[in-house]
Motif scaffolding. Structure first.
Motif, PDB file in Angstrom:
ATOM      1  N   GLY A  41       0.766  -1.653  -0.334  1.00  0.00           N
ATOM      2  CA  GLY A  41      -0.153   0.027   0.099  1.00  0.00           C
ATOM      3  C   GLY A  41       0.750   1.374   0.102  1.00  0.00           C
ATOM      4  O   GLY A  41       1.665   0.959  -0.163  1.00  0.00           O
ATOM      5  N   LYS A  42       0.044   2.734   1.255  1.00  0.00           N
ATOM      6  CA  LYS A  42       0.977   3.396   0.840  1.00  0.00           C
ATOM      7  C   LYS A  42       2.483   4.123   1.707  1.00  0.00           C
ATOM      8  O   LYS A  42       1.973   3.299   2.360  1.00  0.00           O
ATOM      9  CB  LYS A  42      -0.103   4.603   1.024  1.00  0.00           C
ATOM     10  CG  LYS A  42       0.816   6.721   1.946  1.00  0.00           C
ATOM     11  CD  LYS A  42      -0.826   7.288   1.616  1.00  0.00           C
ATOM     12  CE  LYS A  42      -0.073   8.422   2.599  1.00  0.00           C
ATOM     13  NZ  LYS A  42      -1.241   9.185   2.188  1.00  0.00           N
ATOM     14  N   TRP A  43       3.437   3.997   1.387  1.00  0.00           N
ATOM     15  CA  TRP A  43       4.514   4.746   1.937  1.00  0.00           C
ATOM     16  C   TRP A  43       4.221   6.014   1.878  1.00  0.00           C
ATOM     17  O   TRP A  43       4.188   6.814   3.437  1.00  0.00           O
ATOM     18  CB  TRP A  43       5.589   3.884   0.690  1.00  0.00           C
ATOM     19  CG  TRP A  43       7.239   4.149   1.729  1.00  0.00           C
ATOM     20  CD1 TRP A  43       8.339   5.219   0.752  1.00  0.00           C
ATOM     21  CD2 TRP A  43       7.484   3.459   2.503  1.00  0.00           C
ATOM     22  NE1 TRP A  43       8.717   5.011   1.789  1.00  0.00           N
ATOM     23  CE2 TRP A  43       8.832   3.835   2.828  1.00  0.00           C
ATOM     24  CE3 TRP A  43       6.969   2.428   3.093  1.00  0.00           C
ATOM     25  CZ2 TRP A  43      10.007   2.919   3.364  1.00  0.00           C
ATOM     26  CZ3 TRP A  43       8.005   2.243   4.010  1.00  0.00           C
ATOM     27  CH2 TRP A  43       9.510   2.392   5.069  1.00  0.00           C
ATOM     28  N   HIS A  44       5.041   6.954   1.684  1.00  0.00           N
ATOM     29  CA  HIS A  44       4.920   8.336   1.779  1.00  0.00           C
ATOM     30  C   HIS A  44       6.023   8.571   2.769  1.00  0.00           C
ATOM     31  O   HIS A  44       6.081   9.268   3.579  1.00  0.00           O
ATOM     32  CB  HIS A  44       3.909   8.892   2.035  1.00  0.00           C
ATOM     33  CG  HIS A  44       3.855  10.393   0.994  1.00  0.00           C
ATOM     34  ND1 HIS A  44       2.573  11.430   2.321  1.00  0.00           N
ATOM     35  CD2 HIS A  44       4.328  11.029   0.787  1.00  0.00           C
ATOM     36  CE1 HIS A  44       2.755  12.404   1.755  1.00  0.00           C
ATOM     37  NE2 HIS A  44       3.650  12.546   0.424  1.00  0.00           N
ATOM     38  N   TYR A  89       5.014  -4.111  -2.386  1.00  0.00           N
ATOM     39  CA  TYR A  89       3.590  -3.500  -3.832  1.00  0.00           C
ATOM     40  C   TYR A  89       2.747  -2.519  -3.063  1.00  0.00           C
ATOM     41  O   TYR A  89       1.866  -2.761  -1.774  1.00  0.00           O
ATOM     42  CB  TYR A  89       2.837  -4.425  -3.830  1.00  0.00           C
ATOM     43  CG  TYR A  89       1.953  -4.791  -4.736  1.00  0.00           C
ATOM     44  CD1 TYR A  89       2.203  -5.338  -6.188  1.00  0.00           C
ATOM     45  CD2 TYR A  89       1.063  -4.880  -5.017  1.00  0.00           C
ATOM     46  CE1 TYR A  89       1.957  -4.834  -8.302  1.00  0.00           C
ATOM     47  CE2 TYR A  89      -0.214  -3.957  -6.005  1.00  0.00           C
ATOM     48  CZ  TYR A  89       0.052  -4.406  -7.357  1.00  0.00           C
ATOM     49  OH  TYR A  89      -0.636  -4.080  -8.656  1.00  0.00           O
ATOM     50  N   GLY A  90       2.692  -1.939  -3.456  1.00  0.00           N
ATOM     51  CA  GLY A  90       2.258  -0.068  -3.334  1.00  0.00           C
ATOM     52  C   GLY A  90       1.958   0.713  -4.245  1.00  0.00           C
ATOM     53  O   GLY A  90       2.506   1.623  -5.625  1.00  0.00           O
ATOM     54  N   PHE A  91       2.215   1.716  -3.961  1.00  0.00           N
ATOM     55  CA  PHE A  91       2.344   3.604  -4.056  1.00  0.00           C
ATOM     56  C   PHE A  91       3.059   4.154  -3.483  1.00  0.00           C
ATOM     57  O   PHE A  91       3.170   4.229  -2.479  1.00  0.00           O
ATOM     58  CB  PHE A  91       1.329   4.286  -4.628  1.00  0.00           C
ATOM     59  CG  PHE A  91       0.257   4.876  -3.790  1.00  0.00           C
ATOM     60  CD1 PHE A  91      -0.108   5.644  -2.879  1.00  0.00           C
ATOM     61  CD2 PHE A  91      -1.249   3.254  -3.389  1.00  0.00           C
ATOM     62  CE1 PHE A  91      -1.728   5.690  -2.394  1.00  0.00           C
ATOM     63  CE2 PHE A  91      -2.133   3.405  -2.114  1.00  0.00           C
ATOM     64  CZ  PHE A  91      -1.662   5.038  -1.794  1.00  0.00           C
ATOM     65  N   LEU A  92       4.405   4.537  -3.918  1.00  0.00           N
ATOM     66  CA  LEU A  92       5.235   5.467  -3.400  1.00  0.00           C
ATOM     67  C   LEU A  92       4.748   6.462  -2.664  1.00  0.00           C
ATOM     68  O   LEU A  92       5.543   7.266  -1.385  1.00  0.00           O
ATOM     69  CB  LEU A  92       6.942   5.264  -3.629  1.00  0.00           C
ATOM     70  CG  LEU A  92       6.937   4.348  -4.009  1.00  0.00           C
ATOM     71  CD1 LEU A  92       7.820   4.431  -4.826  1.00  0.00           C
ATOM     72  CD2 LEU A  92       7.736   3.286  -3.086  1.00  0.00           C
ATOM     73  N   GLY A  93       3.522   7.469  -3.176  1.00  0.00           N
ATOM     74  CA  GLY A  93       3.396   9.323  -2.569  1.00  0.00           C
ATOM     75  C   GLY A  93       2.230   9.381  -2.092  1.00  0.00           C
ATOM     76  O   GLY A  93       2.162   7.792  -1.100  1.00  0.00           O
ATOM     77  N   GLY A  94       1.846  10.216  -1.452  1.00  0.00           N
ATOM     78  CA  GLY A  94       0.373  10.506  -0.544  1.00  0.00           C
ATOM     79  C   GLY A  94      -0.737   9.767  -0.966  1.00  0.00           C
ATOM     80  O   GLY A  94      -1.301  10.014  -0.447  1.00  0.00           O
ATOM     81  N   SER A 148      -7.971  -1.355  -4.631  1.00  0.00           N
ATOM     82  CA  SER A 148      -7.928  -1.379  -2.896  1.00  0.00           C
ATOM     83  C   SER A 148      -8.149  -3.607  -3.052  1.00  0.00           C
ATOM     84  O   SER A 148      -7.535  -4.052  -2.318  1.00  0.00           O
ATOM     85  CB  SER A 148      -9.608  -0.725  -1.808  1.00  0.00           C
ATOM     86  OG  SER A 148      -9.242   0.193  -1.684  1.00  0.00           O
ATOM     87  N   GLU A 149      -8.497  -4.023  -3.911  1.00  0.00           N
ATOM     88  CA  GLU A 149      -8.821  -5.734  -4.349  1.00  0.00           C
ATOM     89  C   GLU A 149      -7.020  -5.835  -4.447  1.00  0.00           C
ATOM     90  O   GLU A 149      -7.053  -6.980  -4.345  1.00  0.00           O
ATOM     91  CB  GLU A 149      -9.797  -5.716  -5.320  1.00  0.00           C
ATOM     92  CG  GLU A 149      -9.628  -7.120  -5.684  1.00  0.00           C
ATOM     93  CD  GLU A 149     -11.224  -7.424  -6.535  1.00  0.00           C
ATOM     94  OE1 GLU A 149     -10.654  -8.231  -6.706  1.00  0.00           O
ATOM     95  OE2 GLU A 149     -12.514  -6.350  -7.325  1.00  0.00           O
ATOM     96  N   ASP A 150      -6.869  -5.218  -4.934  1.00  0.00           N
ATOM     97  CA  ASP A 150      -5.408  -5.260  -6.236  1.00  0.00           C
ATOM     98  C   ASP A 150      -4.316  -5.615  -4.540  1.00  0.00           C
ATOM     99  O   ASP A 150      -3.925  -6.650  -4.249  1.00  0.00           O
ATOM    100  CB  ASP A 150      -5.067  -4.879  -6.664  1.00  0.00           C
ATOM    101  CG  ASP A 150      -3.538  -4.608  -7.771  1.00  0.00           C
ATOM    102  OD1 ASP A 150      -2.938  -5.536  -8.056  1.00  0.00           O
ATOM    103  OD2 ASP A 150      -2.481  -3.430  -8.236  1.00  0.00           O
TER     104      ASP A 150
END
Length: 747
Positions: free
Chosen positions: A102-105, A131-136, A165-167
């Motif tokens: 998920g989210k890193w940020h 696995y996710g997205f690095l930004g906000g 969310s499912e992914d």
């Protein structure tokens, strides 16, 4: 262990905290364990997450605010020191698999491109898989995805049933099952951080429709209903008072019928978004149960801050309007009511729901009143915690999670991580309260600071110094606004008369300021705040926003005005794409057209909420510019693109000045060339002043929602692209105020 970090979820939203958003799977965790009524965060995303993972205060981590607003001071530099080890770094040497989903940020923005560096990303901080997205934030239908250290495309499209969310749940389940299949005796630590409920509030329509009519009574009624339920649960005593009406929020009954209908639907969509994410979290819990480990898994669920007010007083069907300072049009918002949450929107609810979502507290995210910094927290570990469904009142803070986990697992904090001597952990364990409701609170003092908004807790007393004021209405009356620097003269006045005092034991909702009745107590707390500030690198106190934005930061590449892309290039994150706004620029593609012709995208950025696409269709060269989802401007070639190798070019030449106050970027002349010959031109009356939709730049195909309805993505180019070159050598016109507003909303 499973550590779940929700995003922008307020104290009064989850059903297990009395809220009206149904979260049966988080409720399931609460029923098998404990709810902590007195958990705190920093009031903002990146800072709270840094505390959760390290056990140190956010300034000690260099994360005073979001990563995008880093400055050179030690508490503010956005570069988390390696002497502040993260929980996965501590557990991996004890035989744990460590997973992040998920989210890193938590890495500097400039480090988040495919070029790295990678040492501050999840795999550089103790996680073995990511696995996710690095930004906000990211588009939930078309997310900017990273797997380990490589950018990847989503496995399917929204029309095929995709949602982030499912992914994320799919990937979390795969990691758990991979570990269990190959080493069933090996424990795992999973940090699971879905995008919900951060904007955009994207969700399948049927999930939003489940709440049809549930919020028609409005936010005032919501607060009364939820507070009554919170008392019934035992989160507050029967004689506790609901915090007073916020002057920034209109009374529900003062709104028109259309306003009430639109705002109620915005809340239905948000509620559906959070419930949908809870459903997929439930799939992760089911998987842990299926492998026989649910009883033996320590589970913690927390939100990173209070509910978010970035939607403003009216909310928005497309936050790109707000980011670009485009005046909101109620009729436009109302016209999109049936699209809210879908692929054609980038929506956020009105801030009346923010206020209600933080029931019973005052204010919201970014402010250090309890509405911004007191959050829902749930713990369960059936095999080790005997209590079921109980409430705990011990004071706790996000920095306490790491020492509590280590204490519960019987793991000593390491003296060194990867050869780096470790700084002391600043939180304290509350594990003693797991089976002892009357265990004493070990955390007796905690400072707060966010953009100059300050607070301190000590032994049941809480002092707050709001900046620029207790609310926007009162701040404006004093001639102040958020983001202004706190000068020495202003600071002296604030410390003399700007602090408020609350007896939290008697007044948990901060409803009655007793500063006048207890001046000595307040003086002691103010002095204590300064002691804590010096200890934890809070100083120099910085309330500014523009100054932080303008600070020159280290970059991973030299400044350039020429960007070259090829069709095998990974998706380029939006922040790393060429800065074409409000300046002359050109795009030139070196292409080969086969004998039977070609079609498809040469280069594209953004999507249907704002962006552009340069493509070939019906044999002709076309460029479409999408202005914040409201209008589309286009230029097409007057002649077809014939077989052979060609240089095709788009040029933008400004013809006037931007009007930033109206959210309009530079007007200009759009021109198309084939092998140096002008084949098309058009005048664009204005352009996007600051930011396209956050979908990044793709070469040879269109990632995500398209800026035009002329084709369906990905619309891969069927000829050959040798290269696409973007030149941005022209003079740039900036609007720092608008850039600050954007960054503050994307936390």
């Amino acid at each position: 262990m499973l550590l779940v970090v929700l995003d922008d979820v307020g104290y009064g939203q989850l059903s297990c905290f009395g809220g009206l958003v149904e979260t049966p799977n988080i409720d399931r965790v609460a029923a098998s364990g404990l709810r902590y009524a007195n958990m705190h965060t920093t009031a903002l995303c990146s800072p709270s997450r840094s505390c959760i993972l390290t056990g140190r205060n956010h300034h000690s981590n260099g994360v005073a605010s979001i990563m995008e607003l880093a400055t050179g001071f030690p508490g503010y530099d956005g570069r988390m020191p390696f002497e502040n080890g993260m929980l996965p770094e501590m557990l991996i040497d004890h035989g744990y698999n460590t997973f992040c989903v998920g989210k890193w940020h938590l890495s500097p923005t400039e480090d988040n491109s495919p070029a790295g560096p990678f040492h501050r990303r999840p795999l550089g901080r103790g996680f073995e898989r990511y696995y996710g997205f690095l930004g906000g934030e990211t588009n939930q239908w078309y997310p900017d995805l990273t797997q380990d250290n490589a950018q990847v495309r989503q496995p399917r499209l929204p029309e095929d049933g995709y949602h982030l969310s499912e992914d994320l749940a799919d990937q979390a389940i795969k990691m758990i099952l991979d570990s269990e299949a190959n080493a069933p005796e090996k424990p795992f630590f999973m940090y699971y951080a879905p995008g919900a409920g951060h904007a955009p509030h994207h969700v399948p329509k049927d999930w939003a429709d489940r709440y049809r009519g549930r919020f028609d009574e409005g936010w005032d009624s919501y607060r009364e209903t939820v507070f009554a339920q919170q008392k019934k649960i035992g989160l507050f005593p029967a004689d506790a008072e609901l915090s007073p009406r916020d002057p920034d929020v209109p009374e529900w009954n003062s709104l028109s019928g259309d306003e009430r209908r639109l705002y109620a639907r915005m809340m239905e969509v948000y509620a559906g978004f959070v419930s949908h994410a809870d459903h997929h979290l439930g799939r992760v819990l089911d998987t842990i149960e299926q492998i026989g480990e649910l009883e033996n898994t320590l589970i913690m669920v927390i939100s990173d801050n209070g509910a978010s007010a970035e939607g403003g007083v009216t909310g928005s069907f497309n936050e790109m309007l707000f980011f670009n300072r485009v005046p909101e049009n109620f009729d436009d918002n109302l016209a999109m009511i049936d699209e809210l949450g879908g692929t054609r929107t980038y929506n956020h609810y009105a801030w009346g729901w923010t206020w209600a979502g933080n029931t019973p507290f005052r204010r919201w995210k970014r402010e250090t009143y309890r509405g911004g910094a007191t959050d829902p927290f749930v713990v369960a570990w059936p095999a080790r915690i005997g209590a079921r469904g109980e409430v705990r009142g011990q004071y706790a803070h996000a920095i306490d999670l790491v020492p509590t986990v280590l204490d519960a697992l019987g793991v000593e904090p390491p003296a060194a991580v990867r050869g780096v001597a470790q700084a002391p952990i600043e939180g304290v364990s509350f594990a003693s309260s797991f089976d002892a409701a009357d265990a004493p609170t070990g955390h007796t003092t905690q400072y707060f600071e966010m953009f100059g908004h300050r607070a301190i807790y000590h032994d049941g007393w809480r002092a707050v110094c709001p900046w620029p004021g207790p609310n926007f209405t009162e701040a404006a009356a004093m001639g102040r606004r958020m983001g202004e620097p706190i000068t020495p003269e202003v600071l002296e006045r604030l410390d003399a008369s700007g602090w408020e005092l609350y007896d939290i034991n008697e007044d948990p909702t901060e409803s009655s300021n007793v500063a006048a009745e207890h001046p000595e107590q307040l003086r002691d707390l103010i002095a204590l705040w300064w002691e804590e500030a010096e200890k934890y690198k809070v100083l120099p106190l910085d309330g500014s926003l523009q100054a932080r934005l303008a600070t020159e930061r280290p970059q991973t590449s030299r400044p350039r005005t020429r960007f070259v892309y090829r069709p095998h290039t990974s998706l380029v994150p939006a922040f790393a794409a060429p800065p074409i706004y409000n300046r002359p620029h050109s795009i030139e593609a070196d292409v080969e057209i086969p004998a039977d012709g070609a079609s498809g995208v040469l280069i594209a950025q953004g999507g249907d909420a704002g962006g552009y696409t340069f493509f070939v269709d019906d044999g002709r060269l076309r460029y479409v510019y999408n202005y914040v989802g409201r209008e589309q401007f286009e230029v097409s070639s007057s002649e077809p693109l014939r077989p052979g190798r060609h240089a095709v070019r788009y040029e933008f030449e400004p013809t006037g000045q931007p009007d930033f106050k109206l959210g309009r970027g530079t007007p200009g002349r759009a021109q198309l060339y084939i092998d140096g010959r002008l084949v098309g031109n058009a005048d664009f009356p204005y352009t996007t002043p600051l930011l396209f939709e956050l979908e990044g730049l793709s070469c040879g195909y269109d990632f995500g929602a398209s800026a035009t309805k002329s084709y369906q993505p990905p619309f891969t180019f069927t000829g050959t692209i040798h290269s696409v070159t973007v030149e941005v050598s022209g003079e740039l016109i900036r609007d720092d105020d608008a850039e600050v507003a954007r960054l503050m909303a994307q936390q």
